[in-house]
Design a protein around this motif. Structure first.
Motif, mmCIF file in Angstrom:
data_model
loop_
_atom_site.group_PDB
_atom_site.id
_atom_site.type_symbol
_atom_site.label_atom_id
_atom_site.label_comp_id
_atom_site.label_asym_id
_atom_site.label_seq_id
_atom_site.Cartn_x
_atom_site.Cartn_y
_atom_site.Cartn_z
ATOM 1 N N LEU A 160 0.831 -1.206 0.000
ATOM 2 C CA LEU A 160 0.000 0.000 0.000
ATOM 3 C C LEU A 160 0.868 1.260 0.000
ATOM 4 O O LEU A 160 0.600 2.215 -0.727
ATOM 5 N N TYR A 161 1.944 1.252 0.810
ATOM 6 C CA TYR A 161 2.821 2.428 0.872
ATOM 7 C C TYR A 161 3.470 2.696 -0.482
ATOM 8 O O TYR A 161 3.651 3.845 -0.876
ATOM 9 N N ASP A 217 2.160 1.893 -3.386
ATOM 10 C CA ASP A 217 1.101 2.460 -4.225
ATOM 11 C C ASP A 217 0.915 3.939 -3.916
ATOM 12 O O ASP A 217 0.769 4.761 -4.819
ATOM 13 N N VAL A 218 0.913 4.270 -2.623
ATOM 14 C CA VAL A 218 0.766 5.664 -2.224
ATOM 15 C C VAL A 218 1.886 6.493 -2.851
ATOM 16 O O VAL A 218 1.649 7.541 -3.443
ATOM 17 N N GLY A 219 3.108 5.996 -2.741
ATOM 18 C CA GLY A 219 4.246 6.706 -3.325
ATOM 19 C C GLY A 219 4.050 6.945 -4.813
ATOM 20 O O GLY A 219 4.212 8.060 -5.305
ATOM 21 N N LYS A 220 3.647 5.868 -5.514
ATOM 22 C CA LYS A 220 3.504 5.984 -6.967
ATOM 23 C C LYS A 220 2.382 6.949 -7.338
ATOM 24 O O LYS A 220 2.494 7.684 -8.322
ATOM 25 N N MET A 221 1.291 6.938 -6.573
ATOM 26 C CA MET A 221 0.173 7.821 -6.898
ATOM 27 C C MET A 221 0.474 9.274 -6.517
ATOM 28 O O MET A 221 -0.213 10.176 -6.943
ATOM 29 N N PHE A 222 1.474 9.469 -5.677
ATOM 30 C CA PHE A 222 1.802 10.836 -5.280
ATOM 31 C C PHE A 222 3.208 11.235 -5.735
ATOM 32 O O PHE A 222 4.023 11.682 -4.940
ATOM 33 N N ASN A 223 3.462 10.995 -6.990
ATOM 34 C CA ASN A 223 4.606 11.573 -7.705
ATOM 35 C C ASN A 223 5.983 10.985 -7.411
ATOM 36 O O ASN A 223 6.965 11.516 -7.906
ATOM 37 N N ALA A 224 6.085 9.944 -6.593
ATOM 38 C CA ALA A 224 7.406 9.321 -6.446
ATOM 39 C C ALA A 224 7.605 8.426 -7.661
ATOM 40 O O ALA A 224 7.317 7.236 -7.624
ATOM 41 N N SER A 241 11.970 8.002 -0.201
ATOM 42 C CA SER A 241 10.877 8.637 0.536
ATOM 43 C C SER A 241 9.834 7.644 1.039
ATOM 44 O O SER A 241 9.006 8.000 1.868
ATOM 45 N N ILE A 242 9.846 6.416 0.558
ATOM 46 C CA ILE A 242 8.886 5.426 1.055
ATOM 47 C C ILE A 242 9.599 4.245 1.717
ATOM 48 O O ILE A 242 9.393 3.948 2.889
#
Lengths: 268, 255
Positions: A164-165, A167-174, A183-184
């Protein structure tokens, strides 16, 4: 709409925390009492806490083999610090790489898995034969012992990250691997990596003693070994108490650093 | 009537299958085509585990469809696309970051100037009612507050389309109800195209301009409802109740 900050009930906390602060002292007191009772039978073989304490004070004032008790502690601690520092500098990136890259896991990771089951103490004879009994071989021995838990934990920490983390990174520009890693992945794995460093610290304290008992002119292991050679039980026990105190101090220090580095981790 | 709307997202004939226990491939999403219009609040409604999340992951670019494609403003989506703002079902807040740092994560990664994104973040923090919690860590927040952070984070990243994946599924009924109203307030103040996934008919009717009802696994479109009731909606309103009954009777049971 605004939400008001909740205040934790301090009354409730107080009521229970006092009792839990007293308990440790009671149990430590009990340990010392048992020590007294046991030691009264033969002071030569089992000196009383008093004798050991007096011996420690005496050792702190008069040098033995060039160092006071504090000096010997310092020598052992320095060896641990240097080796541990090296192990962190090399072990964390290595473990992270093994966890992050399939290629590295398949190569270096596999080699590591083979070496890992060999207990650290089994390496000591080899190290002595290869590197002698000087400072270098001690540092290498402690380094090896500390390296294993650091690499293993860093690797596990990376493997255990919730997808999930990511995915969060990928969806928020990482968008790049490096951004994700920095950053993740690294912050998510930090508590586990730190647990590895804590394990490594206790491993290092164990191996520094073993290494110093084999051959050394200073250090707590040397003190204990010297005590054994001349059948000076209170010297042996002074060394043991000193290493216990050292270990506790180091644990307090690592906990402090961990709390500064991972303020979000409540399990500390 | 649909002609006057601008299509932002075009989903054409996408399908996705996964291997099941016996190793055979089983369809999760079956040939779905769907247009999402500019500024609409679209609700994807379906029974639990019907494949909605798979569909959503494909829309976001987190999963690749076996067949078909997803096109956002004329551009096909092939990889995770930050132009879609995602509010995750399990909040997905990063535990090592404070509320403010979680919310500004996206703009920071993009290399935006701190002054600009902090100002924008503060606007959304105030909007979701988290003023004063900027420096708190996620573990210090309740479930509802965590999801507020999730919503503020998605908005602050300035997405073209907002995707909310059962954002209130883990909340208790009371909190859920107040969060639904909160979302409605936010949508009123800051209109965006939103795709909202839920398995709750009432929630769908409270929020949606259009409701797409899905069949149970694999997900296929069963029926599309236009909800022509003015907002804010009254759950005891006659049209509301009739629609609710109709959708309810039309919904497959999730077993």
């Amino acid at each position: 709409m605004r939400i008001k900050k909740e205040k934790i009930s301090t009354e409730y906390k107080m009521k229970y925390s006092i009792w839990y602060h007293v308990l440790p002292f009671l149990s430590i007191g009990l340990l010392i009492a048992v020590w007294y009772l046991g030691s009264s039978s033969n002071p030569m073989i089992f000196p009383t806490p008093n004798t050991v304490l007096r011996r420690m004070i005496e050792l702190s004032q008069n040098k033995l083999s060039g160092y006071t008790l504090i000096g010997h502690m310092g020598v052992s601690l320095l060896r641990v610090a240097v080796s541990l520092g090296l192990a962190i500098i090399i072990g964390v990136p290595l473990g992270v790489l093994i966890g992050w890259s399939r290629g590295v896991r398949a190569t270096i990771g596999a080699v590591f898995e083979c070496i890992r089951p060999i207990p650290m103490l089994a390496w000591i004879p080899l190290m002595v034969m290869w590197f002698g009994i000087g400072e270098k071989s001690k540092i290498i021995m402690i380094f090896m012992a500390a390296l294993m838990p650091i690499v293993v934990n860093s690797y596990t920490g990376i493997k255990m990250i919730s997808p999930l983390y990511l995915d969060v990174g990928k969806m928020f520009n990482a968008s790049t691997e490096w951004q994700l890693l920095r950053s993740i992945v690294l912050p998510a794995a930090l508590p586990t990596i730190f647990a590895g460093i804590r394990n490594a610290t206790s491993m290092a304290l164990m191996v520094v003693l073993a290494a110093e008992m084999i051959a050394a002119r200073a250090g707590l292991g040397f003190l204990i070994n010297r005590g054994m050679e001349v059948f000076d039980v209170s010297l042996v026990m002074s060394g043991m108490v000193a290493i216990g105190v050292t270990g506790a101090l180091v644990a307090v220090l690592t906990n402090f650093i961990e709390r500064k580095l991972c303020p979000w981790n409540r399990s500390i | 009537m649909e002609q006057k709307y601008l299509t932002r997202l075009k989903i054409s004939n996408i399908s996705k299958s996964f291997p099941n226990k016996e190793g055979k491939r089983e369809l999760a999403v079956d040939n779905i085509s769907l247009d999402v219009y500019d500024g609409e609040f679209l609700v994807l409604l379906g029974p639990g585990r019907c494949g909605k999340s798979v569909l959503l992951n494909m829309i976001a670019g987190l999963m690749k469809p076996d067949e078909g494609k997803v096109v956002l403003d004329g551009e096909e989506i092939t990889k995770p696309n930050p132009q879609m703002g995602m509010v995750f079902q399990k909040t997905g807040l990063l535990p090592w970051l404070t509320v403010m740092d979680n919310i500004t994560f996206g703009p920071r990664q993009r290399g935006e100037s701190k002054k600009i994104y902090t100002e924008r973040a503060q606007k959304y923090i105030d909007m979701v009612g988290l003023t004063g919690f900027e420096k708190s860590y996620p573990y210090q927040l309740s479930g509802g507050m965590k999801q507020r952070v999730g919503i503020a984070r998605a908005y602050t990243n300035e997405p073209k389309i907002l995707i909310m994946d059962e954002p209130f599924g883990a909340l208790d009924a009371q909190t859920r109800y107040s969060m639904e109203q909160e979302v409605q307030n936010i949508v009123e103040k800051d209109r965006r195209t939103i795709i909202f996934v839920t398995n709750n008919i009432e929630e769908a009717l409270m929020l949606g301009d259009r409701i797409i009802l899905f069949t149970n696994y694999p997900a296929r479109i069963k029926k599309i409802y236009d909800v022509n009731i003015s907002k804010p909606r009254d759950t005891m309103d006659r049209t509301f109740l009739m629609l609710r009954k109709e959708i309810s009777e039309n919904t497959d049971l999730a077993l």
